[in-house]
Design a protein around this motif. Structure first.
Motif, mmCIF file in Angstrom:
data_model
loop_
_atom_site.group_PDB
_atom_site.id
_atom_site.type_symbol
_atom_site.label_atom_id
_atom_site.label_comp_id
_atom_site.label_asym_id
_atom_site.label_seq_id
_atom_site.Cartn_x
_atom_site.Cartn_y
_atom_site.Cartn_z
ATOM 1 N N GLN A 25 0.849 -1.022 -0.077
ATOM 2 C CA GLN A 25 -0.041 0.027 -0.055
ATOM 3 C C GLN A 25 0.841 1.216 0.299
ATOM 4 O OE1 GLN A 25 -3.527 -0.316 -0.293
ATOM 5 N NE2 GLN A 25 -3.144 -2.381 -0.391
ATOM 6 N N TRP A 26 0.745 2.173 -1.074
ATOM 7 C CA TRP A 26 1.611 3.201 -1.133
ATOM 8 C C TRP A 26 1.404 4.035 0.012
ATOM 9 C CZ3 TRP A 26 5.782 5.281 -2.962
ATOM 10 C CH2 TRP A 26 5.886 6.595 -2.816
ATOM 11 N N SER B 172 -2.415 -3.215 -6.571
ATOM 12 C CA SER B 172 -3.467 -3.290 -5.618
ATOM 13 C C SER B 172 -4.649 -3.603 -6.476
ATOM 14 C CB SER B 172 -3.633 -2.435 -4.603
ATOM 15 O OG SER B 172 -4.697 -2.436 -3.857
ATOM 16 N N ALA B 173 -4.796 -2.736 -7.399
ATOM 17 C CA ALA B 173 -6.022 -2.767 -8.370
ATOM 18 C C ALA B 173 -6.111 -4.356 -8.951
ATOM 19 C CB ALA B 173 -6.075 -1.910 -9.352
ATOM 20 N N ALA B 174 -5.117 -4.783 -9.441
ATOM 21 C CA ALA B 174 -4.759 -6.122 -10.092
ATOM 22 C C ALA B 174 -4.826 -7.421 -8.978
ATOM 23 C CB ALA B 174 -3.584 -6.022 -10.819
ATOM 24 N N GLY B 175 -5.028 -7.145 -7.805
ATOM 25 C CA GLY B 175 -4.944 -8.212 -6.714
ATOM 26 C C GLY B 175 -3.345 -8.786 -6.572
ATOM 27 N N THR B 176 -2.489 -8.142 -6.761
ATOM 28 C CA THR B 176 -1.082 -8.568 -6.436
ATOM 29 C C THR B 176 -0.304 -7.434 -5.685
ATOM 30 O OG1 THR B 176 0.716 -9.350 -7.429
ATOM 31 C CG2 THR B 176 -0.441 -7.637 -8.707
ATOM 32 N N VAL B 177 0.902 -7.438 -5.702
ATOM 33 C CA VAL B 177 1.870 -6.532 -5.064
ATOM 34 C C VAL B 177 2.891 -5.958 -5.927
ATOM 35 C CG1 VAL B 177 1.706 -7.395 -2.889
ATOM 36 C CG2 VAL B 177 3.298 -8.466 -4.278
ATOM 37 N N GLY B 178 3.234 -4.958 -5.719
ATOM 38 C CA GLY B 178 4.353 -4.252 -6.508
ATOM 39 C C GLY B 178 5.501 -4.786 -6.851
ATOM 40 N N TYR B 179 6.025 -5.889 -5.787
ATOM 41 C CA TYR B 179 7.068 -6.599 -6.228
ATOM 42 C C TYR B 179 6.966 -7.335 -7.413
ATOM 43 C CZ TYR B 179 7.739 -6.659 -0.886
ATOM 44 O OH TYR B 179 8.000 -6.395 0.517
ATOM 45 N N GLU B 180 5.850 -7.896 -7.788
ATOM 46 C CA GLU B 180 5.538 -8.649 -8.866
ATOM 47 C C GLU B 180 5.545 -7.895 -10.094
ATOM 48 O OE1 GLU B 180 2.463 -11.889 -10.542
ATOM 49 O OE2 GLU B 180 1.729 -10.846 -9.109
ATOM 50 N N LEU B 181 5.047 -6.882 -10.226
ATOM 51 C CA LEU B 181 4.902 -6.023 -11.426
ATOM 52 C C LEU B 181 6.389 -5.598 -11.619
ATOM 53 C CD1 LEU B 181 1.856 -3.750 -11.101
ATOM 54 C CD2 LEU B 181 1.928 -6.258 -11.800
ATOM 55 N N LEU B 182 7.212 -5.270 -10.676
ATOM 56 C CA LEU B 182 8.432 -4.655 -11.010
ATOM 57 C C LEU B 182 9.474 -5.824 -11.352
ATOM 58 C CD1 LEU B 182 9.244 -2.458 -8.029
ATOM 59 C CD2 LEU B 182 8.620 -1.594 -10.158
ATOM 60 N N ALA C 28 -6.476 14.348 -25.302
ATOM 61 C CA ALA C 28 -5.377 13.442 -25.709
ATOM 62 C C ALA C 28 -5.794 12.580 -27.118
ATOM 63 C CB ALA C 28 -5.545 12.086 -24.562
ATOM 64 N N GLY C 29 -4.581 12.388 -27.675
ATOM 65 C CA GLY C 29 -4.765 11.804 -28.966
ATOM 66 C C GLY C 29 -3.741 10.924 -29.543
ATOM 67 N N ILE C 30 -3.553 10.501 -30.488
ATOM 68 C CA ILE C 30 -2.533 9.698 -31.003
ATOM 69 C C ILE C 30 -1.296 10.297 -30.749
ATOM 70 C CG2 ILE C 30 -1.174 8.534 -33.133
ATOM 71 C CD1 ILE C 30 -3.740 7.444 -32.572
ATOM 72 N N GLY C 31 -0.259 9.453 -29.994
ATOM 73 C CA GLY C 31 1.160 10.032 -29.510
ATOM 74 C C GLY C 31 1.235 10.614 -28.112
ATOM 75 N N SER C 32 -0.195 10.808 -27.691
ATOM 76 C CA SER C 32 -0.368 11.196 -26.181
ATOM 77 C C SER C 32 0.625 10.326 -25.134
ATOM 78 C CB SER C 32 -1.627 11.427 -25.719
ATOM 79 O OG SER C 32 -2.184 12.489 -26.368
ATOM 80 N N PRO C 33 1.413 10.832 -24.084
ATOM 81 C CA PRO C 33 2.051 9.976 -23.314
ATOM 82 C C PRO C 33 1.151 9.128 -22.386
ATOM 83 C CG PRO C 33 2.368 12.401 -22.740
ATOM 84 C CD PRO C 33 1.682 12.356 -23.974
ATOM 85 N N VAL C 34 1.544 8.254 -21.893
ATOM 86 C CA VAL C 34 0.770 7.475 -21.087
ATOM 87 C C VAL C 34 2.056 7.061 -19.911
ATOM 88 C CG1 VAL C 34 -0.357 5.363 -20.398
ATOM 89 C CG2 VAL C 34 -0.730 6.626 -22.617
ATOM 90 N N GLU C 35 1.472 7.162 -18.645
ATOM 91 C CA GLU C 35 2.511 6.579 -17.522
ATOM 92 C C GLU C 35 1.747 5.458 -17.175
ATOM 93 O OE1 GLU C 35 4.640 8.897 -14.152
ATOM 94 O OE2 GLU C 35 3.223 7.853 -13.073
ATOM 95 N N LEU C 36 2.175 4.051 -17.043
ATOM 96 C CA LEU C 36 1.555 2.951 -16.613
ATOM 97 C C LEU C 36 1.813 2.619 -15.092
ATOM 98 C CD1 LEU C 36 -0.007 1.410 -18.767
ATOM 99 C CD2 LEU C 36 2.258 2.314 -19.722
ATOM 100 N N TRP C 37 3.057 3.018 -14.689
ATOM 101 C CA TRP C 37 3.181 3.340 -13.237
ATOM 102 C C TRP C 37 4.703 4.265 -13.253
ATOM 103 C CZ3 TRP C 37 3.566 -2.221 -14.371
ATOM 104 C CH2 TRP C 37 4.722 -2.693 -14.583
ATOM 105 N N GLY C 38 4.783 4.763 -12.009
ATOM 106 C CA GLY C 38 5.929 5.635 -11.902
ATOM 107 C C GLY C 38 5.708 6.661 -10.933
ATOM 108 N N ASP D 12 -0.361 0.929 -6.383
ATOM 109 C CA ASP D 12 -1.712 1.297 -6.703
ATOM 110 C C ASP D 12 -2.057 0.418 -7.703
ATOM 111 O OD1 ASP D 12 -1.772 2.953 -4.709
ATOM 112 O OD2 ASP D 12 -1.639 4.644 -5.776
ATOM 113 N N VAL D 13 -1.394 0.277 -8.802
ATOM 114 C CA VAL D 13 -1.703 -0.794 -10.009
ATOM 115 C C VAL D 13 -1.837 -2.060 -9.646
ATOM 116 C CG1 VAL D 13 -0.808 -1.350 -12.182
ATOM 117 C CG2 VAL D 13 -0.592 1.082 -11.611
#
Length: 356
Positions: free
Chosen positions: A220-221, A334-344, A314-324, A331-332
């Motif tokens: 939990q952040w 937690s939403a997915a039912g796992t922990v940050g360790y796994e995503l990294l 937003a349009g084609i080429g707009s920047p997207v942060e998935l996590w950072g 938070d990503v």
């Protein structure tokens, strides 16, 4: 690079996180844990940013040798020790510290032909029941090790299963105290959670892992939001397609998401083959062109979809942060039912990585 996805690593944040750990445990030395290829960040990319550490801890002998070949002369700890007796020749050559958690390892070390003794971490089973000697056996193993000429400095080591809870180390500390009664030796007990939240477990060496990379040991952040820890990895991409849905139309495999009204949808060059969790639900947070929104529909191998309703510009080429920095990996996860360790640690090899 042609595909726009990239993971960027903030090495200054990594240095700062090490200092946060030192402030949390000012009287302890620090093992910087770099297992799992530095928690997915790439050991070869980041180890020098942790050059102010007291030692490095990991699992793989190959990673330990890499550090030696890159010039690290300080302590290196193999957290699970050696897996086969013939590896002890390399432990000897590269002067590595080994943990011992099993009888066969004690016997193998006693029988090895070494040029000099190896420092040893004797692992106590604190109740987690993964590795380690039961508390009632620690004294006899300790005495056995003291009589082995291949054993240098001895340190007691343990791990915690529930250090993210306020009373989570009470019973393990009792077991460790029982095991270590009458033994005068350094101790290394504290993982990230115990380092941050349980000073009574600090002792001689702490072993922070996930905290160094700016994610929370609790998952939990909010639990580290005021700690000074900063995310090291940012996963970013771009919008590569736009779809204008009518009410009732769907997005992605399985038609999981169905538009309740007209919606503008952005398609992002990122999927589960990049390490993004396929199980992420509708609404999992994402930042598009500086605006927080959520994903929609099932994550596919190479793409995912996001709701552009909050960010009509937003349009084609707009920047997207998935996590950072803005979208925390915790938070990503937690939403997915796992922990940050796994995503990294699941960041895929096909994702380009740059250091900042």
């Amino acid at each position: 690079m042609s595909r726009p996805i990239v993971a960027s690593l903030d090495l200054q944040a990594l240095r700062q996180n090490l200092q946060v750990v030192r402030r949390a445990a000012p009287h302890s030395r620090v093992w910087s844990v770099v297992k799992a290829n530095a928690y997915g960040h790439g050991l070869d990319r980041v180890w020098s940013a942790l050059g102010a550490t007291d030692g490095f801890a990991m699992l793989n002998l190959e990673e330990a040798i890499l550090l030696r070949e890159r010039g690290w002369k300080g302590p290196v700890l193999l957290l699970e020790g050696f897996f086969h007796a013939d590896e002890l020749a390399l432990f000897d050559k590269y002067r590595l510290t080994t943990s011992l958690h099993s009888n066969w390892q004690v016997k193998a070390l006693a029988n090895a032909k070494l040029n000099a003794p190896l420092d040893v971490y004797l692992k106590i089973n604190s109740g987690m029941n993964r590795l380690g000697f039961a508390p009632e056996r620690v004294h006899s193993v300790w005495q056995q090790l003291r009589d082995i000429k291949n054993v240098g400095q001895l340190t007691l080591m343990a791990h915690f299963a529930d250090a993210d809870k306020p009373d989570g180390i009470d019973e393990p500390m009792r077991r460790i105290g029982q095991a270590a009664e009458g033994i005068d030796a350094p101790r290394s007990l504290a993982n990230s959670a115990a380092t941050l939240w349980h000073p009574q477990a600090h002792f001689d060496w702490v072993r922070p892992g996930i905290a160094l990379y700016g994610a929370s040991p609790s998952g939990q952040w909010r639990d580290i939001a005021t700690s000074g820890l900063q995310p090291v990895m940012s996963l970013k991409s771009e919008i590569i397609g736009i779809q204008n849905l009518k009410a009732g139309e769907t997005v992605g495999y399985g038609s999981r998401y169905r538009a309740d009204q007209e919606r503008r949808i952005g398609i992002v060059a990122c999927g589960y083959a990049d390490g993004y969790p396929r199980q992420a639900p509708d609404g999992a947070p994402v930042l598009v062109d500086g605006v927080r929104t959520g994903i929609v529909g099932t994550v596919s191998m190479d793409m995912l979809a996001v709701d552009l309703t909050p960010c009509p510009q937003a349009g084609i080429g707009s920047p997207v942060e998935l996590w950072g920095n803005a979208i925390k990996v915790d938070d990503v996860a937690s939403a997915a039912g796992t922990v940050g360790y796994e995503l990294l640690t699941a960041l895929a090899p096909r994702v380009p990585v740059v250091t900042v």
